[in-house]
Design a protein around this motif. Sequence first.
Motif, PDB file in Angstrom:
ATOM      1  N   ARG A 166     -17.985 136.495  24.107  1.00 19.33           N
ATOM      2  CA  ARG A 166     -16.745 135.786  23.871  1.00 19.33           C
ATOM      3  C   ARG A 166     -17.175 133.941  23.618  1.00 19.33           C
ATOM      4  O   ARG A 166     -18.632 133.457  24.048  1.00 19.33           O
ATOM      5  CB  ARG A 166     -16.057 135.763  25.606  1.00 19.33           C
ATOM      6  CG  ARG A 166     -16.038 136.629  26.241  1.00 19.33           C
ATOM      7  CD  ARG A 166     -14.987 137.992  24.799  1.00 19.33           C
ATOM      8  NE  ARG A 166     -13.561 137.599  24.485  1.00 19.33           N
ATOM      9  CZ  ARG A 166     -12.707 137.461  23.589  1.00 19.33           C
ATOM     10  NH1 ARG A 166     -12.936 138.940  23.140  1.00 19.33           N
ATOM     11  NH2 ARG A 166     -11.356 137.190  23.188  1.00 19.33           N
TER      12      ARG A 166
ATOM     13  N   LEU B 197     -16.645 134.324  32.509  1.00 19.14           N
ATOM     14  CA  LEU B 197     -15.808 134.688  32.152  1.00 19.14           C
ATOM     15  C   LEU B 197     -15.023 135.049  34.243  1.00 19.14           C
ATOM     16  O   LEU B 197     -14.070 135.287  34.538  1.00 19.14           O
ATOM     17  CB  LEU B 197     -15.716 135.242  31.975  1.00 19.14           C
ATOM     18  CG  LEU B 197     -15.533 135.247  30.337  1.00 19.14           C
ATOM     19  CD1 LEU B 197     -15.276 136.531  29.100  1.00 19.14           C
ATOM     20  CD2 LEU B 197     -14.195 134.603  30.051  1.00 19.14           C
TER      21      LEU B 197
ATOM     22  N   GLN C 253     -14.111 132.296  35.676  1.00 17.25           N
ATOM     23  CA  GLN C 253     -12.504 131.531  35.416  1.00 17.25           C
ATOM     24  C   GLN C 253     -11.721 132.890  35.019  1.00 17.25           C
ATOM     25  O   GLN C 253     -11.775 132.770  33.348  1.00 17.25           O
ATOM     26  CB  GLN C 253     -12.990 130.244  34.270  1.00 17.25           C
ATOM     27  CG  GLN C 253     -13.426 129.414  35.301  1.00 17.25           C
ATOM     28  CD  GLN C 253     -13.767 128.428  33.726  1.00 17.25           C
ATOM     29  OE1 GLN C 253     -12.651 128.395  33.468  1.00 17.25           O
ATOM     30  NE2 GLN C 253     -15.217 127.384  34.591  1.00 17.25           N
TER      31      GLN C 253
ATOM     32  N   ASP D  17     -14.545 142.959  18.428  1.00 19.98           N
ATOM     33  CA  ASP D  17     -14.498 142.491  19.914  1.00 19.98           C
ATOM     34  C   ASP D  17     -15.908 143.532  20.402  1.00 19.98           C
ATOM     35  O   ASP D  17     -15.803 144.652  20.822  1.00 19.98           O
ATOM     36  CB  ASP D  17     -13.761 142.733  21.076  1.00 19.98           C
ATOM     37  CG  ASP D  17     -13.850 141.972  22.553  1.00 19.98           C
ATOM     38  OD1 ASP D  17     -14.935 141.564  23.134  1.00 19.98           O
ATOM     39  OD2 ASP D  17     -12.998 141.874  23.194  1.00 19.98           O
TER      40      ASP D  17
ATOM     41  N   ASP E  82      -8.286 133.028  33.734  1.00 13.32           N
ATOM     42  CA  ASP E  82      -7.474 132.569  33.020  1.00 13.32           C
ATOM     43  C   ASP E  82      -7.877 131.485  31.800  1.00 13.32           C
ATOM     44  O   ASP E  82      -7.590 131.525  30.703  1.00 13.32           O
ATOM     45  CB  ASP E  82      -7.065 131.594  34.016  1.00 13.32           C
ATOM     46  CG  ASP E  82      -5.658 132.460  35.017  1.00 13.32           C
ATOM     47  OD1 ASP E  82      -5.483 133.861  34.068  1.00 13.32           O
ATOM     48  OD2 ASP E  82      -5.540 132.571  36.018  1.00 13.32           O
ATOM     49  N   LEU E  83      -9.565 131.904  31.793  1.00 12.68           N
ATOM     50  CA  LEU E  83     -10.295 130.709  31.113  1.00 12.68           C
ATOM     51  C   LEU E  83     -10.087 131.720  29.232  1.00 12.68           C
ATOM     52  O   LEU E  83     -10.241 132.846  29.304  1.00 12.68           O
ATOM     53  CB  LEU E  83     -11.532 131.347  30.855  1.00 12.68           C
ATOM     54  CG  LEU E  83     -12.330 130.320  30.015  1.00 12.68           C
ATOM     55  CD1 LEU E  83     -12.282 128.179  29.790  1.00 12.68           C
ATOM     56  CD2 LEU E  83     -14.010 129.964  29.985  1.00 12.68           C
ATOM     57  N   GLU E  84      -9.723 131.092  28.005  1.00 17.84           N
ATOM     58  CA  GLU E  84      -9.149 131.470  27.385  1.00 17.84           C
ATOM     59  C   GLU E  84     -10.196 132.098  26.094  1.00 17.84           C
ATOM     60  O   GLU E  84     -10.594 130.332  25.680  1.00 17.84           O
ATOM     61  CB  GLU E  84      -7.624 130.775  26.536  1.00 17.84           C
ATOM     62  CG  GLU E  84      -6.497 130.714  27.251  1.00 17.84           C
ATOM     63  CD  GLU E  84      -5.085 129.919  26.121  1.00 17.84           C
ATOM     64  OE1 GLU E  84      -5.008 130.181  25.297  1.00 17.84           O
ATOM     65  OE2 GLU E  84      -4.424 129.496  26.681  1.00 17.84           O
ATOM     66  N   THR E  85     -10.456 132.605  25.722  1.00 17.02           N
ATOM     67  CA  THR E  85     -11.653 133.270  24.345  1.00 17.02           C
ATOM     68  C   THR E  85     -11.459 134.054  23.241  1.00 17.02           C
ATOM     69  O   THR E  85     -10.577 134.773  23.862  1.00 17.02           O
ATOM     70  CB  THR E  85     -12.520 133.900  25.713  1.00 17.02           C
ATOM     71  OG1 THR E  85     -12.572 134.745  25.858  1.00 17.02           O
ATOM     72  CG2 THR E  85     -12.959 132.484  27.494  1.00 17.02           C
ATOM     73  N   VAL E  86     -12.321 133.498  22.725  1.00 14.93           N
ATOM     74  CA  VAL E  86     -12.155 134.709  21.752  1.00 14.93           C
ATOM     75  C   VAL E  86     -13.572 134.917  21.466  1.00 14.93           C
ATOM     76  O   VAL E  86     -14.305 134.859  21.715  1.00 14.93           O
ATOM     77  CB  VAL E  86     -11.370 133.685  20.027  1.00 14.93           C
ATOM     78  CG1 VAL E  86     -10.158 133.845  20.478  1.00 14.93           C
ATOM     79  CG2 VAL E  86     -12.044 132.492  19.784  1.00 14.93           C
ATOM     80  N   SER E  87     -13.258 136.490  20.834  1.00 15.26           N
ATOM     81  CA  SER E  87     -14.588 137.444  20.151  1.00 15.26           C
ATOM     82  C   SER E  87     -15.000 135.887  18.574  1.00 15.26           C
ATOM     83  O   SER E  87     -14.196 135.835  18.139  1.00 15.26           O
ATOM     84  CB  SER E  87     -14.311 138.242  18.998  1.00 15.26           C
ATOM     85  OG  SER E  87     -15.360 138.988  19.006  1.00 15.26           O
TER      86      SER E  87
ATOM     87  N   THR F 228     -14.971 130.238  23.634  1.00 16.67           N
ATOM     88  CA  THR F 228     -14.173 129.031  23.581  1.00 16.67           C
ATOM     89  C   THR F 228     -13.095 128.818  22.958  1.00 16.67           C
ATOM     90  O   THR F 228     -13.750 129.039  21.356  1.00 16.67           O
ATOM     91  CB  THR F 228     -13.978 127.781  24.741  1.00 16.67           C
ATOM     92  OG1 THR F 228     -15.046 126.963  24.073  1.00 16.67           O
ATOM     93  CG2 THR F 228     -14.307 128.374  26.225  1.00 16.67           C
ATOM     94  N   ALA F 229     -12.461 128.030  22.300  1.00 19.87           N
ATOM     95  CA  ALA F 229     -11.478 127.828  20.593  1.00 19.87           C
ATOM     96  C   ALA F 229     -12.631 126.696  19.856  1.00 19.87           C
ATOM     97  O   ALA F 229     -12.273 126.712  18.710  1.00 19.87           O
ATOM     98  CB  ALA F 229      -9.859 127.161  21.459  1.00 19.87           C
TER      99      ALA F 229
END
Length: 135
Positions: free
Chosen positions: A87, A100, A103, A83, A105-110, A89-90
């Motif tokens: 970021r 970010l 939002q 990380d 609660d926005l689901e993100t990943v590295s 999104t899926a």
Amino acid sequence: MGMDVWGRNPSSPEGKYFRANIWSWRPIHELCAELGSDLLDAATLARMGVNVGGGPADQETCTKLAERFDQWLEHHAGGHQVDLGLRVTADGRFVSPEELARQPDLETVSPYRVDDEHLKEWVKFLRHCGGFEVW
């Protein structure tokens, strides 16, 4: 863009070449530093991150590193990610810090991540490369 890792003295086809895109190489490189800091000096580790031919010259070091990756994989399912604040999104869309903040609660990943299968390919490469160079 990615890293082309060439075996110096491969003993089988698995040790001739390993490819990682820039997103998956970063976590592999980080694990090399974490698991092999006593095997790879700081200059070698630094050169492994910038496409200038860095890497260990001998199979003994690579075999020890492969054993450590195997042991790590036994206790860590689901790959590895780093990380660095970036970021996505899926579906792979980059997300700005401002988005970010708006939002939370926005689901993100590295985006810097590698799955178990690619790590296992790396271990196979290490076991048969005879040392390697990162280009």
